[in-house]
Structure formats: structure tokens, C-alpha cells
Design a protein around this motif. Structure first.
Motif, PDB file in Angstrom:
ATOM      1  N   VAL A  78       0.840  -1.204   0.000  1.00 25.43           N
ATOM      2  CA  VAL A  78       0.000   0.000   0.000  1.00 25.43           C
ATOM      3  C   VAL A  78       0.870   1.248   0.000  1.00 25.43           C
ATOM      4  O   VAL A  78       0.635   2.200  -0.762  1.00 25.43           O
ATOM      5  CB  VAL A  78      -0.952   0.014   1.212  1.00 25.43           C
ATOM      6  CG1 VAL A  78      -1.690   1.343   1.306  1.00 25.43           C
ATOM      7  CG2 VAL A  78      -1.948  -1.130   1.122  1.00 25.43           C
ATOM      8  N   LEU A  79       1.906   1.249   0.842  1.00 29.47           N
ATOM      9  CA  LEU A  79       2.751   2.435   0.950  1.00 29.47           C
ATOM     10  C   LEU A  79       3.609   2.639  -0.289  1.00 29.47           C
ATOM     11  O   LEU A  79       3.767   3.773  -0.756  1.00 29.47           O
ATOM     12  CB  LEU A  79       3.631   2.326   2.199  1.00 29.47           C
ATOM     13  CG  LEU A  79       2.887   2.302   3.535  1.00 29.47           C
ATOM     14  CD1 LEU A  79       3.858   2.159   4.692  1.00 29.47           C
ATOM     15  CD2 LEU A  79       2.034   3.555   3.704  1.00 29.47           C
ATOM     16  N   LEU A 108     -11.094  12.991  -6.959  1.00 28.96           N
ATOM     17  CA  LEU A 108     -11.573  11.730  -6.411  1.00 28.96           C
ATOM     18  C   LEU A 108     -10.423  10.752  -6.168  1.00 28.96           C
ATOM     19  O   LEU A 108     -10.315  10.138  -5.094  1.00 28.96           O
ATOM     20  CB  LEU A 108     -12.599  11.115  -7.358  1.00 28.96           C
ATOM     21  CG  LEU A 108     -13.291   9.832  -6.885  1.00 28.96           C
ATOM     22  CD1 LEU A 108     -14.082  10.081  -5.608  1.00 28.96           C
ATOM     23  CD2 LEU A 108     -14.223   9.314  -7.989  1.00 28.96           C
ATOM     24  N   VAL A 109      -9.542  10.617  -7.152  1.00 30.32           N
ATOM     25  CA  VAL A 109      -8.428   9.672  -7.042  1.00 30.32           C
ATOM     26  C   VAL A 109      -7.458  10.076  -5.939  1.00 30.32           C
ATOM     27  O   VAL A 109      -7.042   9.252  -5.109  1.00 30.32           O
ATOM     28  CB  VAL A 109      -7.686   9.562  -8.394  1.00 30.32           C
ATOM     29  CG1 VAL A 109      -6.366   8.819  -8.227  1.00 30.32           C
ATOM     30  CG2 VAL A 109      -8.566   8.861  -9.417  1.00 30.32           C
ATOM     31  N   GLN A 110      -7.088  11.348  -5.904  1.00 30.72           N
ATOM     32  CA  GLN A 110      -6.109  11.787  -4.918  1.00 30.72           C
ATOM     33  C   GLN A 110      -6.678  11.766  -3.503  1.00 30.72           C
ATOM     34  O   GLN A 110      -5.951  11.490  -2.548  1.00 30.72           O
ATOM     35  CB  GLN A 110      -5.598  13.187  -5.267  1.00 30.72           C
ATOM     36  CG  GLN A 110      -4.768  13.250  -6.542  1.00 30.72           C
ATOM     37  CD  GLN A 110      -3.556  12.351  -6.497  1.00 30.72           C
ATOM     38  OE1 GLN A 110      -3.585  11.211  -6.966  1.00 30.72           O
ATOM     39  NE2 GLN A 110      -2.478  12.840  -5.920  1.00 30.72           N
ATOM     40  N   GLY A 111      -7.961  12.047  -3.371  1.00 31.85           N
ATOM     41  CA  GLY A 111      -8.577  11.904  -2.057  1.00 31.85           C
ATOM     42  C   GLY A 111      -8.518  10.470  -1.576  1.00 31.85           C
ATOM     43  O   GLY A 111      -8.213  10.195  -0.410  1.00 31.85           O
ATOM     44  N   THR A 112      -8.788   9.534  -2.472  1.00 32.16           N
ATOM     45  CA  THR A 112      -8.733   8.109  -2.123  1.00 32.16           C
ATOM     46  C   THR A 112      -7.325   7.680  -1.757  1.00 32.16           C
ATOM     47  O   THR A 112      -7.092   7.063  -0.705  1.00 32.16           O
ATOM     48  CB  THR A 112      -9.242   7.257  -3.306  1.00 32.16           C
ATOM     49  OG1 THR A 112     -10.580   7.642  -3.631  1.00 32.16           O
ATOM     50  CG2 THR A 112      -9.220   5.775  -2.948  1.00 32.16           C
ATOM     51  N   LEU A 113      -6.356   8.003  -2.612  1.00 30.41           N
ATOM     52  CA  LEU A 113      -4.974   7.592  -2.356  1.00 30.41           C
ATOM     53  C   LEU A 113      -4.414   8.233  -1.095  1.00 30.41           C
ATOM     54  O   LEU A 113      -3.716   7.577  -0.301  1.00 30.41           O
ATOM     55  CB  LEU A 113      -4.095   7.957  -3.554  1.00 30.41           C
ATOM     56  CG  LEU A 113      -4.304   7.146  -4.833  1.00 30.41           C
ATOM     57  CD1 LEU A 113      -3.504   7.758  -5.983  1.00 30.41           C
ATOM     58  CD2 LEU A 113      -3.883   5.696  -4.617  1.00 30.41           C
ATOM     59  N   SER A 114      -4.712   9.509  -0.888  1.00 35.78           N
ATOM     60  CA  SER A 114      -4.165  10.217   0.270  1.00 35.78           C
ATOM     61  C   SER A 114      -4.588   9.563   1.571  1.00 35.78           C
ATOM     62  O   SER A 114      -3.771   9.363   2.486  1.00 35.78           O
ATOM     63  CB  SER A 114      -4.613  11.684   0.256  1.00 35.78           C
ATOM     64  OG  SER A 114      -4.058  12.374  -0.841  1.00 35.78           O
ATOM     65  N   PHE A 115      -5.855   9.213   1.664  1.00 36.97           N
ATOM     66  CA  PHE A 115      -6.338   8.659   2.924  1.00 36.97           C
ATOM     67  C   PHE A 115      -6.060   7.165   3.043  1.00 36.97           C
ATOM     68  O   PHE A 115      -5.966   6.648   4.158  1.00 36.97           O
ATOM     69  CB  PHE A 115      -7.819   8.983   3.096  1.00 36.97           C
ATOM     70  CG  PHE A 115      -8.041  10.376   3.587  1.00 36.97           C
ATOM     71  CD1 PHE A 115      -8.219  10.637   4.931  1.00 36.97           C
ATOM     72  CD2 PHE A 115      -8.024  11.450   2.704  1.00 36.97           C
ATOM     73  CE1 PHE A 115      -8.378  11.934   5.397  1.00 36.97           C
ATOM     74  CE2 PHE A 115      -8.197  12.747   3.148  1.00 36.97           C
ATOM     75  CZ  PHE A 115      -8.369  12.989   4.500  1.00 36.97           C
ATOM     76  N   ALA A 116      -5.901   6.470   1.932  1.00 33.49           N
ATOM     77  CA  ALA A 116      -5.479   5.068   2.011  1.00 33.49           C
ATOM     78  C   ALA A 116      -4.049   4.988   2.538  1.00 33.49           C
ATOM     79  O   ALA A 116      -3.745   4.200   3.445  1.00 33.49           O
ATOM     80  CB  ALA A 116      -5.586   4.402   0.643  1.00 33.49           C
ATOM     81  N   VAL A 117      -3.166   5.799   1.972  1.00 34.91           N
ATOM     82  CA  VAL A 117      -1.777   5.813   2.421  1.00 34.91           C
ATOM     83  C   VAL A 117      -1.675   6.375   3.836  1.00 34.91           C
ATOM     84  O   VAL A 117      -0.968   5.835   4.696  1.00 34.91           O
ATOM     85  CB  VAL A 117      -0.904   6.631   1.450  1.00 34.91           C
ATOM     86  CG1 VAL A 117       0.510   6.810   2.002  1.00 34.91           C
ATOM     87  CG2 VAL A 117      -0.857   5.951   0.082  1.00 34.91           C
ATOM     88  N   GLY A 118      -2.389   7.470   4.099  1.00 38.18           N
ATOM     89  CA  GLY A 118      -2.330   8.095   5.416  1.00 38.18           C
ATOM     90  C   GLY A 118      -2.812   7.183   6.526  1.00 38.18           C
ATOM     91  O   GLY A 118      -2.177   7.081   7.585  1.00 38.18           O
ATOM     92  N   SER A 119      -3.936   6.489   6.319  1.00 37.84           N
ATOM     93  CA  SER A 119      -4.446   5.599   7.359  1.00 37.84           C
ATOM     94  C   SER A 119      -3.520   4.404   7.562  1.00 37.84           C
ATOM     95  O   SER A 119      -3.353   3.920   8.693  1.00 37.84           O
ATOM     96  CB  SER A 119      -5.852   5.123   6.995  1.00 37.84           C
ATOM     97  OG  SER A 119      -5.860   4.409   5.764  1.00 37.84           O
TER      98      SER A 119
END
Length: 205
Positions: A78-79, A108-119
Motif C-alpha cells: 500500500v505504501l 476523487l483519485v487523490q482523495g482516495t490515495l491520500s487517505f489510504a496511504v495516510g491511514s
């Protein structure tokens, strides 16, 4: 408290905290200036701003959901993949921000990726500080807050310097690039240490 403080001295924890701050800084750098970006560069009217913000929120929800499912099973994947995709995405967003369709997609894509990586990074912080549940959680929150403050500040500096409304996107890309470099270096050191620990010394003559 002394036991928790000793736990917080682990390099793995500080790397995860730094990466969390950098990724969150990138996220909120662009999010803070999303309204002037989509009105001043993309050409949306004021009525389109809530729609774009809602799309980012939908992406955030999707990212946290995906991160929650994958953070335990495949955190490194993921990271690594998510971090590289984030870097490419922020740069591509900056280059195509004048296109309405591309902007909607990248939000939409960057919001998804940002919070997937961040979490996933926050999960790594908590795992690294499992013996310091109180201070570890506090440090994780502090890292996110530092990123959420520094990212928009640097984005604002870029705007004040006259680089235009795309500037926060490039600052976001720069922050993620630093995170990718730091994460890659840390992973390389981890592998070398693991390889060294796994070697069997040659018998002495």
C-alpha cells in the motif's frame, strides 16, 4: 511513562511519524486551496466548489475504507504503490488542472490515495508504538496536525510568491516526493539489516 518514552525512541516509529506528517501535509496543502484552484484555473463557478469538495470527501471515505482492509495484510505494498501513485497524481493534477474532467477525476483519485496511504501510516505508527498506547496515539495525532498545518502554510507561501493557483499541487507533489525518498531509504536500511542478521558466519579455520 518511562517505559512508553523508551518505546518512542525507536527509529521505525519516527520514520512512520515523519511519513504521516508529509503525506498529510500534501493532502491538506491542496485541499485548503482547492476552491480557488477549481474556480481560478479549472473554470468552475462558485456552485461547483461544494461538489468538488464532496468528491474529495467521497474519495477520503473510500481511501480510509481501503486502507483499513489492506493496512494489516499488505502495508508495504500500500505504501510503495500508493506513495508512487500519489506523487504521479499530484504532478498530473497540476499539469491538467485546466481540464474540468481531469480535475474531477484527480480530486476523487487523490482523495482516495491520500487517505489510504495516510491511514496505513497511522496503523504503522500504532504498531511501532504498541508498548506505548497512550503516547503513541498522541504522537500519531500530533504528526497529522503538524502536516495539516505545515502543508497549507507552504502552499500559501508558494501562492504569495506569485506561482499561481497550481502551486499548492506542486508543493503537495514535493512533499510526497520527500516521503517516497525517506520511505525508500528506510526500507532499504531495513532490508540490509535483515539480510545481515540472517547471514550465518563462516566457520573459523
Amino acid at each position: 511513562i518511562r517505559a512508553e518514552v523508551r518505546t518512542l525512541q525507536r527509529p521505525r516509529l519516527w520514520v512512520a511519524l515523519l511519513l504521516a506528517a508529509l503525506v498529510n501535509g500534501a493532502t491538506f496543502c491542496t485541499f485548503t486551496y482547492l476552491a480557488p484552484l477549481v474556480t481560478g484555473v479549472t473554470g468552475f463557478g462558485a456552485a461547483g466548489v461544494p461538489v468538488v469538495l464532496a468528491l474529495f470527501g467521497i474519495g477520503s471515505f473510500a481511501g480510509v475504507t481501503a486502507g483499513g482492509r489492506l493496512a494489516d495484510r499488505r502495508p508495504r505494498a500500500v505504501l510503495a504503490v500508493g506513495g508512487a501513485a500519489l506523487l504521479v497524481g499530484w504532478a498530473a493534477f497540476a499539469l491538467t488542472a485546466s481540464n474540468a474532467v481531469a480535475t474531477v477525476g484527480w480530486v476523487l483519485v487523490q482523495g482516495t490515495l491520500s487517505f489510504a496511504v495516510g491511514s496505513t501510516l497511522i496503523a504503522q505508527v500504532l504498531y511501532a508504538a504498541v508498548e506505548a498506547p497512550t503516547l503513541g496515539g498522541g504522537f500519531a495525532t500530533a504528526a497529522l496536525n503538524v502536516g495539516a498545518a505545515v502543508g497549507p502554510w507552504w502552499g500559501g507561501l508558494a501562492l504569495a510568491a506569485g506561482f499561481g493557483y497550481r502551486a499548492p499541487l506542486w508543493v503537495s507533489a514535493l512533499l510526497v516526493a520527500v516521503a517516497v525518498l525517506v520511505g525508500g531509504a528506510a526500507e532499504g536500511m531495513r532490508r540490509r539489516a535483515a539480510g545481515g542478521a540472517g547471514r550465518v558466519p563462516a566457520p573459523s579455520s
